[in-house]
Design a protein around this motif. Structure first.
Motif, PDB file in Angstrom:
ATOM      1  N   TYR A 135       0.826  -1.211   0.000  1.00  0.00           N
ATOM      2  CA  TYR A 135       0.000   0.000   0.000  1.00  0.00           C
ATOM      3  C   TYR A 135       0.862   1.263   0.000  1.00  0.00           C
ATOM      4  O   TYR A 135       0.574   2.225  -0.723  1.00  0.00           O
ATOM      5  CB  TYR A 135      -0.909   0.027   1.232  1.00  0.00           C
ATOM      6  CG  TYR A 135      -1.965  -1.052   1.286  1.00  0.00           C
ATOM      7  CD1 TYR A 135      -2.453  -1.661   0.126  1.00  0.00           C
ATOM      8  CD2 TYR A 135      -2.500  -1.448   2.509  1.00  0.00           C
ATOM      9  CE1 TYR A 135      -3.433  -2.641   0.196  1.00  0.00           C
ATOM     10  CE2 TYR A 135      -3.484  -2.426   2.583  1.00  0.00           C
ATOM     11  CZ  TYR A 135      -3.944  -3.020   1.430  1.00  0.00           C
ATOM     12  OH  TYR A 135      -4.913  -3.993   1.515  1.00  0.00           O
ATOM     13  N   ALA A 136       1.911   1.260   0.814  1.00  0.00           N
ATOM     14  CA  ALA A 136       2.791   2.436   0.859  1.00  0.00           C
ATOM     15  C   ALA A 136       3.437   2.680  -0.499  1.00  0.00           C
ATOM     16  O   ALA A 136       3.538   3.824  -0.962  1.00  0.00           O
ATOM     17  CB  ALA A 136       3.860   2.250   1.934  1.00  0.00           C
ATOM     18  N   ILE A 137       3.860   1.604  -1.155  1.00  0.00           N
ATOM     19  CA  ILE A 137       4.451   1.702  -2.495  1.00  0.00           C
ATOM     20  C   ILE A 137       3.438   2.308  -3.469  1.00  0.00           C
ATOM     21  O   ILE A 137       3.748   3.259  -4.216  1.00  0.00           O
ATOM     22  CB  ILE A 137       4.864   0.303  -2.995  1.00  0.00           C
ATOM     23  CG1 ILE A 137       5.957  -0.302  -2.117  1.00  0.00           C
ATOM     24  CG2 ILE A 137       5.265   0.343  -4.464  1.00  0.00           C
ATOM     25  CD1 ILE A 137       7.329   0.228  -2.311  1.00  0.00           C
ATOM     26  N   LEU A 138       2.233   1.751  -3.491  1.00  0.00           N
ATOM     27  CA  LEU A 138       1.218   2.205  -4.446  1.00  0.00           C
ATOM     28  C   LEU A 138       0.838   3.668  -4.214  1.00  0.00           C
ATOM     29  O   LEU A 138       0.632   4.423  -5.173  1.00  0.00           O
ATOM     30  CB  LEU A 138      -0.021   1.312  -4.350  1.00  0.00           C
ATOM     31  CG  LEU A 138       0.171  -0.155  -4.766  1.00  0.00           C
ATOM     32  CD1 LEU A 138      -1.108  -0.959  -4.505  1.00  0.00           C
ATOM     33  CD2 LEU A 138       0.588  -0.274  -6.235  1.00  0.00           C
ATOM     34  N   ALA A 139       0.768   4.075  -2.950  1.00  0.00           N
ATOM     35  CA  ALA A 139       0.429   5.471  -2.658  1.00  0.00           C
ATOM     36  C   ALA A 139       1.516   6.416  -3.147  1.00  0.00           C
ATOM     37  O   ALA A 139       1.226   7.469  -3.736  1.00  0.00           O
ATOM     38  CB  ALA A 139       0.204   5.647  -1.154  1.00  0.00           C
ATOM     39  N   HIS A 140       2.774   6.060  -2.930  1.00  0.00           N
ATOM     40  CA  HIS A 140       3.872   6.918  -3.379  1.00  0.00           C
ATOM     41  C   HIS A 140       3.918   7.013  -4.900  1.00  0.00           C
ATOM     42  O   HIS A 140       4.371   8.022  -5.447  1.00  0.00           O
ATOM     43  CB  HIS A 140       5.205   6.393  -2.840  1.00  0.00           C
ATOM     44  CG  HIS A 140       5.505   6.851  -1.447  1.00  0.00           C
ATOM     45  ND1 HIS A 140       6.284   7.955  -1.168  1.00  0.00           N
ATOM     46  CD2 HIS A 140       5.111   6.371  -0.249  1.00  0.00           C
ATOM     47  CE1 HIS A 140       6.363   8.137   0.135  1.00  0.00           C
ATOM     48  NE2 HIS A 140       5.660   7.186   0.721  1.00  0.00           N
ATOM     49  N   LEU A 141       3.440   5.996  -5.583  1.00  0.00           N
ATOM     50  CA  LEU A 141       3.427   6.015  -7.047  1.00  0.00           C
ATOM     51  C   LEU A 141       2.201   6.738  -7.601  1.00  0.00           C
ATOM     52  O   LEU A 141       2.133   7.006  -8.799  1.00  0.00           O
ATOM     53  CB  LEU A 141       3.466   4.583  -7.595  1.00  0.00           C
ATOM     54  CG  LEU A 141       4.821   3.885  -7.471  1.00  0.00           C
ATOM     55  CD1 LEU A 141       4.680   2.391  -7.756  1.00  0.00           C
ATOM     56  CD2 LEU A 141       5.839   4.496  -8.421  1.00  0.00           C
ATOM     57  N   GLY A 142       1.228   7.028  -6.765  1.00  0.00           N
ATOM     58  CA  GLY A 142       0.063   7.779  -7.212  1.00  0.00           C
ATOM     59  C   GLY A 142      -1.154   6.951  -7.563  1.00  0.00           C
ATOM     60  O   GLY A 142      -2.078   7.456  -8.209  1.00  0.00           O
ATOM     61  N   TYR A 143      -1.200   5.693  -7.123  1.00  0.00           N
ATOM     62  CA  TYR A 143      -2.388   4.880  -7.389  1.00  0.00           C
ATOM     63  C   TYR A 143      -3.597   5.375  -6.590  1.00  0.00           C
ATOM     64  O   TYR A 143      -4.741   5.210  -7.004  1.00  0.00           O
ATOM     65  CB  TYR A 143      -2.116   3.410  -7.050  1.00  0.00           C
ATOM     66  CG  TYR A 143      -1.373   2.666  -8.126  1.00  0.00           C
ATOM     67  CD1 TYR A 143      -2.056   1.976  -9.125  1.00  0.00           C
ATOM     68  CD2 TYR A 143       0.019   2.643  -8.152  1.00  0.00           C
ATOM     69  CE1 TYR A 143      -1.382   1.280 -10.120  1.00  0.00           C
ATOM     70  CE2 TYR A 143       0.713   1.954  -9.142  1.00  0.00           C
ATOM     71  CZ  TYR A 143       0.004   1.277 -10.125  1.00  0.00           C
ATOM     72  OH  TYR A 143       0.687   0.596 -11.107  1.00  0.00           O
ATOM     73  N   PHE A 144      -3.336   5.954  -5.433  1.00  0.00           N
ATOM     74  CA  PHE A 144      -4.379   6.555  -4.608  1.00  0.00           C
ATOM     75  C   PHE A 144      -3.706   7.553  -3.670  1.00  0.00           C
ATOM     76  O   PHE A 144      -2.481   7.517  -3.488  1.00  0.00           O
ATOM     77  CB  PHE A 144      -5.181   5.493  -3.833  1.00  0.00           C
ATOM     78  CG  PHE A 144      -4.335   4.507  -3.078  1.00  0.00           C
ATOM     79  CD1 PHE A 144      -3.781   4.822  -1.842  1.00  0.00           C
ATOM     80  CD2 PHE A 144      -4.083   3.251  -3.613  1.00  0.00           C
ATOM     81  CE1 PHE A 144      -3.001   3.911  -1.151  1.00  0.00           C
ATOM     82  CE2 PHE A 144      -3.301   2.326  -2.935  1.00  0.00           C
ATOM     83  CZ  PHE A 144      -2.759   2.662  -1.695  1.00  0.00           C
ATOM     84  N   PRO A 145      -4.467   8.460  -3.050  1.00  0.00           N
ATOM     85  CA  PRO A 145      -3.866   9.493  -2.185  1.00  0.00           C
ATOM     86  C   PRO A 145      -3.159   8.884  -0.970  1.00  0.00           C
ATOM     87  O   PRO A 145      -3.650   7.930  -0.361  1.00  0.00           O
ATOM     88  CB  PRO A 145      -5.068  10.332  -1.756  1.00  0.00           C
ATOM     89  CG  PRO A 145      -6.103  10.086  -2.798  1.00  0.00           C
ATOM     90  CD  PRO A 145      -5.917   8.668  -3.230  1.00  0.00           C
ATOM     91  N   LYS A 146      -2.028   9.483  -0.606  1.00  0.00           N
ATOM     92  CA  LYS A 146      -1.261   8.984   0.534  1.00  0.00           C
ATOM     93  C   LYS A 146      -2.064   9.037   1.832  1.00  0.00           C
ATOM     94  O   LYS A 146      -1.835   8.242   2.745  1.00  0.00           O
ATOM     95  CB  LYS A 146       0.037   9.785   0.694  1.00  0.00           C
ATOM     96  CG  LYS A 146       1.050   9.539  -0.412  1.00  0.00           C
ATOM     97  CD  LYS A 146       2.321  10.339  -0.175  1.00  0.00           C
ATOM     98  CE  LYS A 146       3.288  10.182  -1.339  1.00  0.00           C
ATOM     99  NZ  LYS A 146       4.511  11.014  -1.151  1.00  0.00           N
TER     100      LYS A 146
END
Length: 272
Positions: free
Chosen positions: A76-87
């Motif tokens: 989840y942390a990876i995906l948020a940093h990449l912009g898949y969803f808001p941090k």
């Protein structure tokens, strides 16, 4: 693609901080196995996977399956940093109605391919993806991250046999070999060694690396991409709880979130 190791090492500390804050706020979750997988996930998502966070269902994307689904906080942390969803969503982990549940759920969370967490099933699903994308004549590669305790499951070895039988050279498994599971040392619960010899016997190409060394991870991923007519497994030797001294090699933190004091101490360590 980013392969600047200095940058990725700094990023790994931030990802670890996010994981620990998420878990502390949730009051539950899996600390040790999330921290051990950080470099492996960063190397994949920043340095190898073809992806589009703005179009998560892009047909020509590479696929990633987190078979050890309890490490969802790291993903989840990876995906948020990449912009898949808001941090900001990271800090609603495990809340009722939130998109980020204790284990990955593809129905609600962008960037998740399949629901996982029932251990032993991820490699089978990755096999299916590898076969399907090959039938569709796509150049897609499929990656799956396994836990070492997970490979005590019989289904993993059925899937290993199947992948070799179908010569799935577009499939790469990565084993987060941190030596610990919820009940203690893997070797004491159910010995899985000799791992390399077993995977070779099942018809796989085997690469062994330090799973916290970005250079070794990238070299292994690049090598795996060149292997023809057989699947590849990267056995990544890692440390459970990596990055925080008092979490490292401690089985009790397999499924326990840090308390307030532990969080403060951990965040201070990660500043250095």
């Amino acid at each position: 693609m980013i392969r600047d190791i200095d940058y990725l090492q700094r990023l790994s500390k931030q990802i670890r901080k996010d994981i620990l804050i998420m878990l502390h706020k949730a009051g539950s979750g899996h600390t040790g196995g999330s921290l051990s997988a950080v470099e492996l996930l960063i190397a994949l998502f920043w340095g190898k996977l073809r992806q589009d966070p703005k179009n998560p269902h892009w047909s020509e994307r590479d696929r990633f399956v987190l078979s050890k689904g309890h490490a969802a906080p790291a993903l989840y942390a990876i995906l948020a940093h990449l912009g898949y969803f808001p941090k900001e969503e990271l800090f609603h982990l495990r809340e009722l109605g939130a998109r980020l549940q204790g284990h990955p759920d593809c129905k609600f969370t962008p960037g998740i391919e399949v629901p996982t967490g029932s251990l032993g099933q991820g490699l089978s699903m990755a096999n299916g993806m590898a076969i399907a994308t090959r039938l569709d004549k796509l150049s897609t590669r499929v990656y799956v991250l396994l836990g070492d305790g997970e490979v005590q499951e019989g289904q993993v070895w059925e899937a290993a046999m199947s992948a070799a039988h179908y010569k799935l050279d577009n499939l790469c498994a990565i084993l987060d070999n941190n030596g610990l599971q919820i009940d203690g040392w893997v070797k004491d619960v159910m010995q899985i060694e000799p791992l390399a010899a077993k995977w070779k016997a099942f018809g796989w190409t085997v690469i062994e690396i330090d799973g916290h060394d970005f250079k070794q991870i990238f070299e292994a991923l690049d090598k795996a991409e060149k292997i023809k007519e057989r699947p590849t497994i990267i056995i990544a030797h890692t440390i459970k709880g990596k990055g925080v001294s008092f979490f490292e090699n401690q089985a009790k933190y397999h499924g326990v979130a840090p308390n307030t004091e532990e969080l403060e101490m951990a965040l201070k360590e990660l500043e250095h």
